[in-house]
Design a protein around this motif. Structure first.
Motif: not given
Ligand SMILES: [Zn+2]
Length: 247
Positions: A70-78, A1-8, A55-61
């Motif tokens: 979507l697996s996880q999101v940490e909000v940086i700015e709304t 399973m491919r995982e992507l950790k990125t800001k977005g 929403v701008y955040g740190d995402f894990i897909f």
């Protein structure tokens, strides 16, 4: 399973089925991607806050069979201040539509992401007019997407002149006094307007949203930009017409 950790940045959300959503995220790593979010519209979903537009955040897909999930999101700015005023909010939505139009899939463009974040931040601060913030965004976004206008040399004779009274949207740049007749639909522009475009295209990001212009320049930019974008992106944006109505 491919995982992507990125800001977005979340550009768009569409409701699917009873409680799911598909969001479009402009990511630092992979540019624009579509992401399925299971149960995002259930009131107690842990994804309610992190999957809204702006929403701008740190995402894990993680990559499923057909699409990202979507697996996880940490909000940086709304950018929640955008929502206090319909006029400013409409400009923010238009910025998202522009980014959605030029954003490429599987092609990260961190500069474009940074520019968009600065734009949203300046719209929500409301220190310079929303219309000017957006005119700045339009030129920089077009330039970062490969549509930099020619404003140093005449687009027809290629000579460098003191003054350029006209701008040709179809030719993609300025026309000198001797050449303007090649495009009868070219826009007559003030020297101040040309100077402003020059500044917008060359200023460092942190200096980009720190100036004001006259009403005449702002009006010329509004007309010219709309025509330039409609021609080169082959698209008209209804949100702009809505903004016109708001006045
Ligand atoms: Zn010329």
């Amino acid at each position: 399973m491919r995982e992507l950790k990125t800001k977005g940045l979340v550009l768009r959300e569409i409701s699917v089925g009873e409680s799911d959503k598909i969001i479009t995220v402009f990511t630092e790593e992979l540019g624009k991607i579509s992401v399925s979010v299971r149960g995002a519209r259930r009131p107690r979903s842990r994804f309610v806050a992190g999957t809204q537009v702006f929403v701008y955040g740190d995402f894990i897909f993680f990559k499923g069979k057909n699409m990202w999930n979507l697996s996880q999101v940490e909000v940086i700015e709304t950018f929640h201040n955008l929502r206090n005023d319909i006029y400013i909010l409409s400009h923010g939505i238009y910025a998202m539509e522009l980014l959605d139009t030029v954003g490429e899939e599987n092609n990260g463009n961190p500069q474009l992401l940074q520019l968009t974040l600065h734009t949203l931040w300046n719209l929500s601060k409301n220190e310079i007019p929303a219309a000017l913030v957006i005119r700045i965004y339009e030129w920089r976004l077009m330039s970062l997407s490969g549509y930099t206008p020619e404003i140093i040399h005449c687009v027809h004779c290629s000579e460098k002149k003191e003054e350029y009274p006209y701008f040709s949207v179809t030719e993609g740049g300025v026309l000198c006094q001797g050449c303007y007749a090649i495009d009868r639909a070219s826009h007559k522009i003030e020297p101040g307007t040309l100077y402003t475009i020059h500044y917008i295209l060359s200023a460092p990001l942190k200096e980009l949203f720190k100036f004001q212009v006259s009403d005449i320049v702002l009006k010329e930019l509004a007309k010219l930009n709309r025509s330039f974008i409609a021609y080169h992106l082959e698209k008209r944006f209804k949100t702009l017409e809505f903004i016109d109505k708001l006045g």
